[in-house]
Design a protein around this motif. Structure first.
Motif, PDB file in Angstrom:
ATOM      1  N   LYS A 174      -7.999  -1.640   7.314  1.00  0.00           N
ATOM      2  CA  LYS A 174      -9.313  -1.005   7.239  1.00  0.00           C
ATOM      3  C   LYS A 174     -10.263  -1.650   6.230  1.00  0.00           C
ATOM      4  N   PRO A 175      -9.802  -2.039   5.038  1.00  0.00           N
ATOM      5  CA  PRO A 175     -10.747  -2.673   4.100  1.00  0.00           C
ATOM      6  C   PRO A 175     -11.397  -3.937   4.664  1.00  0.00           C
ATOM      7  N   THR A 176     -10.718  -4.619   5.563  1.00  0.00           N
ATOM      8  CA  THR A 176     -11.260  -5.839   6.157  1.00  0.00           C
ATOM      9  C   THR A 176     -12.053  -5.557   7.427  1.00  0.00           C
ATOM     10  N   LEU A 177     -11.549  -4.634   8.258  1.00  0.00           N
ATOM     11  CA  LEU A 177     -12.125  -4.420   9.585  1.00  0.00           C
ATOM     12  C   LEU A 177     -12.925  -3.128   9.721  1.00  0.00           C
ATOM     13  N   GLY A 178     -13.009  -2.333   8.669  1.00  0.00           N
ATOM     14  CA  GLY A 178     -13.841  -1.132   8.695  1.00  0.00           C
ATOM     15  C   GLY A 178     -13.038   0.154   8.797  1.00  0.00           C
ATOM     16  N   ASP A 179     -13.623   1.245   8.289  1.00  0.00           N
ATOM     17  CA  ASP A 179     -12.926   2.524   8.247  1.00  0.00           C
ATOM     18  C   ASP A 179     -12.614   3.085   9.631  1.00  0.00           C
ATOM     19  N   ALA A 180     -13.377   2.679  10.657  1.00  0.00           N
ATOM     20  CA  ALA A 180     -13.166   3.200  12.002  1.00  0.00           C
ATOM     21  C   ALA A 180     -12.062   2.446  12.751  1.00  0.00           C
ATOM     22  N   PHE A 181     -11.523   1.398  12.133  1.00  0.00           N
ATOM     23  CA  PHE A 181     -10.529   0.575  12.818  1.00  0.00           C
ATOM     24  C   PHE A 181      -9.249   1.360  13.097  1.00  0.00           C
ATOM     25  N   THR A 182      -8.709   1.198  14.305  1.00  0.00           N
ATOM     26  CA  THR A 182      -7.438   1.816  14.682  1.00  0.00           C
ATOM     27  C   THR A 182      -6.617   0.824  15.494  1.00  0.00           C
ATOM     28  N   LEU A 183      -5.345   1.135  15.645  1.00  0.00           N
ATOM     29  CA  LEU A 183      -4.448   0.374  16.507  1.00  0.00           C
ATOM     30  C   LEU A 183      -3.771   1.339  17.480  1.00  0.00           C
ATOM     31  N   ILE A 220       0.838  -1.178   0.000  1.00  0.00           N
ATOM     32  CA  ILE A 220       0.000   0.000   0.000  1.00  0.00           C
ATOM     33  C   ILE A 220       0.874   1.228   0.000  1.00  0.00           C
ATOM     34  N   MET A 221       0.398   2.294  -0.635  1.00  0.00           N
ATOM     35  CA  MET A 221       1.158   3.524  -0.699  1.00  0.00           C
ATOM     36  C   MET A 221       0.990   4.309   0.588  1.00  0.00           C
ATOM     37  N   VAL A 222       2.023   4.998   1.001  1.00  0.00           N
ATOM     38  CA  VAL A 222       1.951   5.842   2.183  1.00  0.00           C
ATOM     39  C   VAL A 222       2.528   7.191   1.834  1.00  0.00           C
ATOM     40  N   GLY A 223       2.132   8.215   2.599  1.00  0.00           N
ATOM     41  CA  GLY A 223       2.657   9.557   2.379  1.00  0.00           C
ATOM     42  C   GLY A 223       3.020  10.187   3.686  1.00  0.00           C
ATOM     43  N   GLY A 225      17.442  -1.566   8.854  1.00  0.00           N
ATOM     44  CA  GLY A 225      17.612  -0.762   7.653  1.00  0.00           C
ATOM     45  C   GLY A 225      17.132   0.652   7.891  1.00  0.00           C
ATOM     46  N   ALA A 226      16.580   1.278   6.858  1.00  0.00           N
ATOM     47  CA  ALA A 226      16.080   2.649   6.949  1.00  0.00           C
ATOM     48  C   ALA A 226      14.785   2.638   7.748  1.00  0.00           C
ATOM     49  N   ALA A 227      14.878   2.998   9.010  1.00  0.00           N
ATOM     50  CA  ALA A 227      13.746   2.863   9.923  1.00  0.00           C
ATOM     51  C   ALA A 227      12.737   3.996   9.753  1.00  0.00           C
ATOM     52  N   ARG A 228      11.468   3.659   9.841  1.00  0.00           N
ATOM     53  CA  ARG A 228      10.396   4.634   9.890  1.00  0.00           C
ATOM     54  C   ARG A 228      10.036   4.855  11.359  1.00  0.00           C
ATOM     55  N   PRO A 229       9.498   6.027  11.714  1.00  0.00           N
ATOM     56  CA  PRO A 229       9.006   6.210  13.082  1.00  0.00           C
ATOM     57  C   PRO A 229       7.965   5.148  13.413  1.00  0.00           C
ATOM     58  N   GLY A 230       8.061   4.582  14.608  1.00  0.00           N
ATOM     59  CA  GLY A 230       7.168   3.487  14.976  1.00  0.00           C
ATOM     60  C   GLY A 230       5.702   3.826  14.820  1.00  0.00           C
ATOM     61  N   LYS A 231       5.310   5.043  15.201  1.00  0.00           N
ATOM     62  CA  LYS A 231       3.902   5.438  15.104  1.00  0.00           C
ATOM     63  C   LYS A 231       3.423   5.375  13.657  1.00  0.00           C
ATOM     64  N   GLN A 232       4.260   5.791  12.715  1.00  0.00           N
ATOM     65  CA  GLN A 232       3.870   5.774  11.315  1.00  0.00           C
ATOM     66  C   GLN A 232       3.750   4.350  10.782  1.00  0.00           C
ATOM     67  N   VAL A 233       4.624   3.465  11.239  1.00  0.00           N
ATOM     68  CA  VAL A 233       4.540   2.065  10.810  1.00  0.00           C
ATOM     69  C   VAL A 233       3.220   1.448  11.290  1.00  0.00           C
ATOM     70  N   ILE A 234       2.868   1.683  12.549  1.00  0.00           N
ATOM     71  CA  ILE A 234       1.635   1.115  13.107  1.00  0.00           C
ATOM     72  C   ILE A 234       0.412   1.679  12.397  1.00  0.00           C
ATOM     73  N   ARG A 235       0.431   2.971  12.111  1.00  0.00           N
ATOM     74  CA  ARG A 235      -0.692   3.569  11.386  1.00  0.00           C
ATOM     75  C   ARG A 235      -0.783   3.005   9.971  1.00  0.00           C
ATOM     76  N   GLY A 236       0.368   2.670   9.382  1.00  0.00           N
ATOM     77  CA  GLY A 236       0.356   2.033   8.073  1.00  0.00           C
ATOM     78  C   GLY A 236      -0.316   0.675   8.117  1.00  0.00           C
ATOM     79  N   LEU A 237      -0.062  -0.088   9.187  1.00  0.00           N
ATOM     80  CA  LEU A 237      -0.707  -1.393   9.334  1.00  0.00           C
ATOM     81  C   LEU A 237      -2.215  -1.223   9.524  1.00  0.00           C
ATOM     82  N   ALA A 238      -2.620  -0.254  10.348  1.00  0.00           N
ATOM     83  CA  ALA A 238      -4.052  -0.011  10.561  1.00  0.00           C
ATOM     84  C   ALA A 238      -4.738   0.345   9.250  1.00  0.00           C
ATOM     85  N   GLN A 239      -4.068   1.152   8.436  1.00  0.00           N
ATOM     86  CA  GLN A 239      -4.631   1.532   7.143  1.00  0.00           C
ATOM     87  C   GLN A 239      -4.787   0.309   6.243  1.00  0.00           C
ATOM     88  N   HIS A 240      -3.831  -0.573   6.303  1.00  0.00           N
ATOM     89  CA  HIS A 240      -3.876  -1.813   5.523  1.00  0.00           C
ATOM     90  C   HIS A 240      -5.054  -2.691   5.929  1.00  0.00           C
TER      91      HIS A 240
END
Length: 214
Positions: free
Chosen positions: A109-118, A14-17, A92-107
């Motif tokens: 959402k299509p299965t668990l709903g738009d309101a899903f968060t971690l 998935i793309m991230v920005g 390797g080239a590390a991303r901030p942990g919060k951004q990685v977790i939000r990336g997983l939550a975004q991934h």
């Protein structure tokens, strides 16, 4: 609690920005600095590929008690039985942990709903805290009761790519912040609609052969 995610989902990119990530290179030479900035800019538009995504219910606090018919049963007396910690391990080239977790939550959402968060604060644990309110019910029959709180725990491996080059890999652990308050009678079989958290609490708190564990 949310359900429907199967273990070991197929890898999906998935793309991230988000903000840029760091990269290798020398710190002294101007050319090296330019390469570092170029790589960091590329990382801002990178992609995650998620692997081995899993969801499982975990009980973090529980109590086992005996109640007579008509008496109140509450989750107020539960005690910690397990602890889980939000974590992001990266190489390797590390991303901030919060951004990685939000990336997983975004991934997810299509299965668990738009309101899903971690929960995205690394280092946070599921240590049971005092509550202002508790689950409560009246015992229908005399017997053994299990009270508990539970969460849905998520884990995943990931790759992060800048363009067509993988620059970082890692592993994420977090959970859905929705806490389940569980009260069950070991002498009563759980319904087909019972949550995974309730089934885990029955497994941990009821005795072998009890209907709730069937």
């Amino acid at each position: 609690m949310k359900h429907g995610l199967t273990t070991a989902l197929a890898a999906v990119a998935i793309m991230v920005g988000a903000a840029g990530c760091t990269s290798g290179g020398s710190d002294g030479a101007a050319r090296g600095a330019t390469q570092q900035l170029t790589a960091a800019k590329a990382c801002a538009d990178g992609t995650y590929t998620w692997l081995n995504v899993s969801q499982r219910p975990v009980v973090n606090a529980m109590a086992v008690t005996t109640r007579k018919s008509g008496h109140k049963v509450s989750t107020r007396g539960v005690k910690p039985v397990a602890r889980y910690t939000v974590s992001v391990r990266a190489e390797g080239a590390a991303r901030p942990g919060k951004q990685v977790i939000r990336g997983l939550a975004q991934h997810l959402k299509p299965t668990l709903g738009d309101a899903f968060t971690l929960v995205d604060r690394t280092g946070r644990t599921t240590t049971y805290d005092k509550h202002d309110s508790y689950g409560v019910r009246t015992a229908k029959t005399s017997g053994r009761y299990v009270t508990a709180t539970a969460y849905d725990l998520f884990e995943a491996d990931f790759r992060y790519a800048c363009g067509d080059k993988t620059v970082g890999t890692g592993h994420v652990v977090s959970w859905d912040p929705t806490e389940a308050e569980i009260i069950l009678e070991c002498g009563e079989k759980l319904s087909k609609e019972a949550s995974g958290g309730a089934r885990e609490a029955a497994r941990l708190g009821c005795r072998e052969g009890d209907p709730a564990r069937a």
